[in-house]
Design a protein around this motif. Structure first.
Motif, PDB file in Angstrom:
ATOM      1  N   PHE A 284      76.987   0.609  28.292  1.00 56.22           N
ATOM      2  CA  PHE A 284      77.402   0.324  29.661  1.00 56.22           C
ATOM      3  C   PHE A 284      78.866  -0.117  29.729  1.00 56.22           C
ATOM      4  CE2 PHE A 284      72.745  -0.131  30.451  1.00 56.22           C
ATOM      5  CZ  PHE A 284      72.655   0.938  31.325  1.00 56.22           C
ATOM      6  N   VAL A 285      79.329  -0.848  28.729  1.00 52.32           N
ATOM      7  CA  VAL A 285      80.747  -1.214  28.687  1.00 52.32           C
ATOM      8  C   VAL A 285      81.592   0.048  28.535  1.00 52.32           C
ATOM      9  CG1 VAL A 285      82.509  -2.395  27.315  1.00 52.32           C
ATOM     10  CG2 VAL A 285      80.373  -3.557  27.855  1.00 52.32           C
ATOM     11  N   PHE A 286      81.147   0.978  27.696  1.00 55.30           N
ATOM     12  CA  PHE A 286      81.864   2.240  27.532  1.00 55.30           C
ATOM     13  C   PHE A 286      81.940   3.008  28.854  1.00 55.30           C
ATOM     14  CE2 PHE A 286      81.321   6.844  27.042  1.00 55.30           C
ATOM     15  CZ  PHE A 286      82.548   7.161  26.487  1.00 55.30           C
ATOM     16  N   ILE A 287      80.824   3.086  29.573  1.00 60.25           N
ATOM     17  CA  ILE A 287      80.799   3.813  30.844  1.00 60.25           C
ATOM     18  C   ILE A 287      81.760   3.181  31.846  1.00 60.25           C
ATOM     19  CG2 ILE A 287      79.355   4.376  32.846  1.00 60.25           C
ATOM     20  CD1 ILE A 287      78.850   6.171  30.477  1.00 60.25           C
ATOM     21  N   ILE A 288      81.739   1.862  31.944  1.00 56.59           N
ATOM     22  CA  ILE A 288      82.619   1.152  32.885  1.00 56.59           C
ATOM     23  C   ILE A 288      84.082   1.391  32.531  1.00 56.59           C
ATOM     24  CG2 ILE A 288      83.350  -1.141  33.648  1.00 56.59           C
ATOM     25  CD1 ILE A 288      80.365  -1.952  33.412  1.00 56.59           C
ATOM     26  N   LEU A 289      84.418   1.284  31.248  1.00 55.67           N
ATOM     27  CA  LEU A 289      85.801   1.493  30.831  1.00 55.67           C
ATOM     28  C   LEU A 289      86.239   2.947  31.011  1.00 55.67           C
ATOM     29  CD1 LEU A 289      86.025  -0.737  27.640  1.00 55.67           C
ATOM     30  CD2 LEU A 289      86.990  -1.181  29.898  1.00 55.67           C
ATOM     31  N   ALA A 290      85.336   3.888  30.792  1.00 52.52           N
ATOM     32  CA  ALA A 290      85.683   5.297  30.979  1.00 52.52           C
ATOM     33  C   ALA A 290      85.952   5.595  32.448  1.00 52.52           C
ATOM     34  CB  ALA A 290      84.551   6.182  30.452  1.00 52.52           C
ATOM     35  N   ILE A 291      85.135   5.056  33.333  1.00 46.50           N
ATOM     36  CA  ILE A 291      85.349   5.271  34.768  1.00 46.50           C
ATOM     37  C   ILE A 291      86.657   4.618  35.220  1.00 46.50           C
ATOM     38  CG2 ILE A 291      84.465   4.689  37.067  1.00 46.50           C
ATOM     39  CD1 ILE A 291      81.640   5.068  35.885  1.00 46.50           C
TER      40      ILE A 291
ATOM     41  N   SER B 106      89.286   3.966  33.398  1.00 46.42           N
ATOM     42  CA  SER B 106      90.392   4.730  32.832  1.00 46.42           C
ATOM     43  C   SER B 106      90.635   6.013  33.631  1.00 46.42           C
ATOM     44  CB  SER B 106      90.082   5.074  31.377  1.00 46.42           C
ATOM     45  OG  SER B 106      91.065   5.899  30.839  1.00 46.42           O
ATOM     46  N   PHE B 107      89.561   6.670  34.018  1.00 47.27           N
ATOM     47  CA  PHE B 107      89.702   7.890  34.815  1.00 47.27           C
ATOM     48  C   PHE B 107      90.329   7.593  36.173  1.00 47.27           C
ATOM     49  CE2 PHE B 107      87.906  10.827  37.983  1.00 47.27           C
ATOM     50  CZ  PHE B 107      88.453  12.000  37.509  1.00 47.27           C
ATOM     51  N   LEU B 108      89.871   6.529  36.823  1.00 46.31           N
ATOM     52  CA  LEU B 108      90.405   6.187  38.148  1.00 46.31           C
ATOM     53  C   LEU B 108      91.866   5.779  38.081  1.00 46.31           C
ATOM     54  CD1 LEU B 108      87.417   4.248  39.716  1.00 46.31           C
ATOM     55  CD2 LEU B 108      88.197   6.546  40.260  1.00 46.31           C
ATOM     56  N   PHE B 109      92.220   4.919  37.135  1.00 47.81           N
ATOM     57  CA  PHE B 109      93.614   4.471  37.034  1.00 47.81           C
ATOM     58  C   PHE B 109      94.521   5.595  36.550  1.00 47.81           C
ATOM     59  CE2 PHE B 109      91.684   0.120  36.664  1.00 47.81           C
ATOM     60  CZ  PHE B 109      92.104  -0.302  37.901  1.00 47.81           C
ATOM     61  N   GLY B 110      93.989   6.499  35.736  1.00 47.56           N
ATOM     62  CA  GLY B 110      94.785   7.643  35.284  1.00 47.56           C
ATOM     63  C   GLY B 110      95.081   8.599  36.424  1.00 47.56           C
ATOM     64  N   SER B 111      94.111   8.794  37.304  1.00 47.14           N
ATOM     65  CA  SER B 111      94.348   9.693  38.426  1.00 47.14           C
ATOM     66  C   SER B 111      95.263   9.063  39.475  1.00 47.14           C
ATOM     67  CB  SER B 111      93.016  10.095  39.078  1.00 47.14           C
ATOM     68  OG  SER B 111      92.382   8.987  39.657  1.00 47.14           O
ATOM     69  N   MET B 112      95.240   7.740  39.594  1.00 44.46           N
ATOM     70  CA  MET B 112      96.138   7.051  40.522  1.00 44.46           C
ATOM     71  C   MET B 112      97.580   7.067  40.022  1.00 44.46           C
ATOM     72  SD  MET B 112      94.118   3.662  41.598  1.00 44.46           S
ATOM     73  CE  MET B 112      93.030   3.621  42.995  1.00 44.46           C
ATOM     74  N   LYS B 113      97.737   7.012  38.696  1.00 42.67           N
ATOM     75  CA  LYS B 113      99.077   6.994  38.108  1.00 42.67           C
ATOM     76  C   LYS B 113      99.797   8.324  38.331  1.00 42.67           C
ATOM     77  CE  LYS B 113     101.443   5.798  33.855  1.00 42.67           C
ATOM     78  NZ  LYS B 113     101.308   5.434  32.460  1.00 42.67           N
ATOM     79  N   GLY B 114      99.068   9.413  38.383  1.00 43.19           N
ATOM     80  CA  GLY B 114      99.642  10.738  38.562  1.00 43.19           C
ATOM     81  C   GLY B 114     100.190  10.975  39.944  1.00 43.19           C
ATOM     82  N   ARG B 115      99.833  10.145  40.897  1.00 45.26           N
ATOM     83  CA  ARG B 115     100.277  10.362  42.296  1.00 45.26           C
ATOM     84  C   ARG B 115     101.665   9.921  42.509  1.00 45.26           C
ATOM     85  NH1 ARG B 115      95.214   9.191  46.228  1.00 45.26           N
ATOM     86  NH2 ARG B 115      93.936  10.822  45.365  1.00 45.26           N
TER      87      ARG B 115
END
Length: 54
Positions: free
Chosen positions: A36-43, A45-54
């Protein structure tokens, strides 16, 4: 982290196979927490990575 969750799951399966119920339950608990920690961190990371690209 997902690797450790899988390792603890395999340890739990082997312990359950040999009849060590307490060890198996502990290993399953650790595997669930790590998963569950892995799932939370993966989500996150995905959200902050997509926000950084904007």
């Amino acid at each position: 982290m997902l690797h450790y969750a899988i390792v603890f799951f395999v340890i739990a399966l082997i312990a359950a196979l040999f009849g060590f119920g307490g060890i198996a339950a502990g290993a399953v608990g650790i595997a669930k927490i790590l998963f569950f920690v892995f799932i939370i961190l993966a989500i996150a990371s995905f959200l902050f990575g997509s926000m950084k690209g904007r």
